[in-house]
Design a protein around this motif. Structure first.
Motif, PDB file in Angstrom:
ATOM      1  N   UNK A  93       0.830  -1.208   0.000  1.00 45.50           N
ATOM      2  CA  UNK A  93       0.000   0.000   0.000  1.00 45.50           C
ATOM      3  C   UNK A  93       0.861   1.253   0.000  1.00 45.50           C
ATOM      4  N   UNK A  94       1.885   1.289   0.859  1.00 48.23           N
ATOM      5  CA  UNK A  94       2.746   2.463   0.948  1.00 48.23           C
ATOM      6  C   UNK A  94       3.523   2.674  -0.349  1.00 48.23           C
ATOM      7  N   UNK A  95       3.952   1.594  -0.977  1.00 44.67           N
ATOM      8  CA  UNK A  95       4.688   1.718  -2.247  1.00 44.67           C
ATOM      9  C   UNK A  95       3.793   2.302  -3.335  1.00 44.67           C
ATOM     10  N   UNK A  96       2.549   1.845  -3.392  1.00 44.58           N
ATOM     11  CA  UNK A  96       1.626   2.367  -4.395  1.00 44.58           C
ATOM     12  C   UNK A  96       1.301   3.837  -4.146  1.00 44.58           C
ATOM     13  N   UNK A  97       1.231   4.215  -2.875  1.00 38.78           N
ATOM     14  CA  UNK A  97       0.854   5.586  -2.525  1.00 38.78           C
ATOM     15  C   UNK A  97       1.980   6.583  -2.731  1.00 38.78           C
ATOM     16  N   UNK A  98       3.227   6.107  -2.651  1.00 40.53           N
ATOM     17  CA  UNK A  98       4.367   7.021  -2.670  1.00 40.53           C
ATOM     18  C   UNK A  98       4.446   7.822  -3.966  1.00 40.53           C
ATOM     19  N   UNK A  99       4.305   7.145  -5.113  1.00 41.72           N
ATOM     20  CA  UNK A  99       4.419   7.836  -6.394  1.00 41.72           C
ATOM     21  C   UNK A  99       3.371   8.920  -6.560  1.00 41.72           C
ATOM     22  N   UNK A 100       2.141   8.623  -6.151  1.00 38.63           N
ATOM     23  CA  UNK A 100       1.071   9.606  -6.268  1.00 38.63           C
ATOM     24  C   UNK A 100       1.338  10.818  -5.385  1.00 38.63           C
ATOM     25  N   UNK A 101       1.824  10.579  -4.161  1.00 43.34           N
ATOM     26  CA  UNK A 101       2.074  11.694  -3.245  1.00 43.34           C
ATOM     27  C   UNK A 101       3.231  12.564  -3.730  1.00 43.34           C
ATOM     28  N   UNK A 102       4.255  11.943  -4.300  1.00 49.11           N
ATOM     29  CA  UNK A 102       5.375  12.712  -4.857  1.00 49.11           C
ATOM     30  C   UNK A 102       4.889  13.602  -5.996  1.00 49.11           C
TER      31      UNK A 102
END
Length: 221
Positions: A93-102
């Protein structure tokens, strides 16, 4: 959509909303990356990652604006993998979310608050999921999500209305009005007041569209 069925084998730690947020946020970020600056504007059907991600995040924000979404029973130890199952799930979940947040942070720095806030939605959902460990926080989380959803909708609406993009502006306006309408029906207020509030919100929607159409020159004053 298939992720919902795939979650059947995941530990029951309330990860459905964060997983969808990460997936949709990644799709939105990929769509933004594919739409390079200077390219000709493309029709919605030619921007599937961007459109699917944006619409999905909007629907997810609306769904998470209800308090019941944040009352999750936590089960940190899975029957098969012990604590390893939840740890792997959280890492995904955190890996998927990281790109969007960046991507969202970069958009905010570029002065695009609507897109930036929408891309940062996974951060909000994951933070709310973590805070939901204590069920007493459910109401506070709901309030934050409601304010965030309205802020996203209004900023998208205003920015695209100024640019003359009627479709995107309406999408942002619908998100804000949908959340406000849901709270009207949730609130313990008189039926007549609810009806008046619903009519006012509808009038706002119509007035905003008329203003945008006039701005585009499609309706003469």
């Amino acid at each position: 959509i298939a992720a919902g069925a795939a979650l059947g084998g995941w530990p029951d730690i309330g990860l459905r909303a964060p997983l969808y947020a990460g997936m949709l946020g990644s799709s939105y970020a990929l769509g933004l990356w594919l739409a390079r600056p200077g390219d000709e504007p493309l029709a919605a059907w030619r921007r599937p990652f961007l459109v699917a991600g944006a619409l999905g995040l909007g629907v997810l924000l609306f769904a998470c604006s209800f308090q019941e979404m944040w009352k999750t029973e936590w089960n940190w130890v899975s029957s098969s993998g012990g604590i390893a199952g939840p740890a792997l799930s959280i890492a995904i979940v955190l890996s998927l979310s990281a790109g969007s947040c960046i991507a969202g942070v970069r958009l905010l720095k570029k002065g695009q608050p609507g897109r930036g806030l929408l891309a940062c939605t996974p951060l909000l959902i994951v933070t709310g999921w973590a805070a939901g460990l204590d069920h007493e926080n459910a109401f506070a989380i709901m309030l934050v999500v409601n304010f965030y959803a309205v802020a996203v909708g209004v900023t998208i609406c205003v920015r695209n209305a100024i640019r003359g993009d009627l479709g995107t502006a309406n999408a942002g306006l619908l998100l804000a009005l949908a959340v406000l309408t849901a709270r009207f029906f949730d609130a313990n207020i008189d039926f007549v007041v609810r009806g008046v509030g619903f009519i006012v919100l509808g009038a706002v929607f119509l007035a905003m569209n008329l203003w945008m159409l006039r701005r585009r020159g499609e309706v003469r004053s």
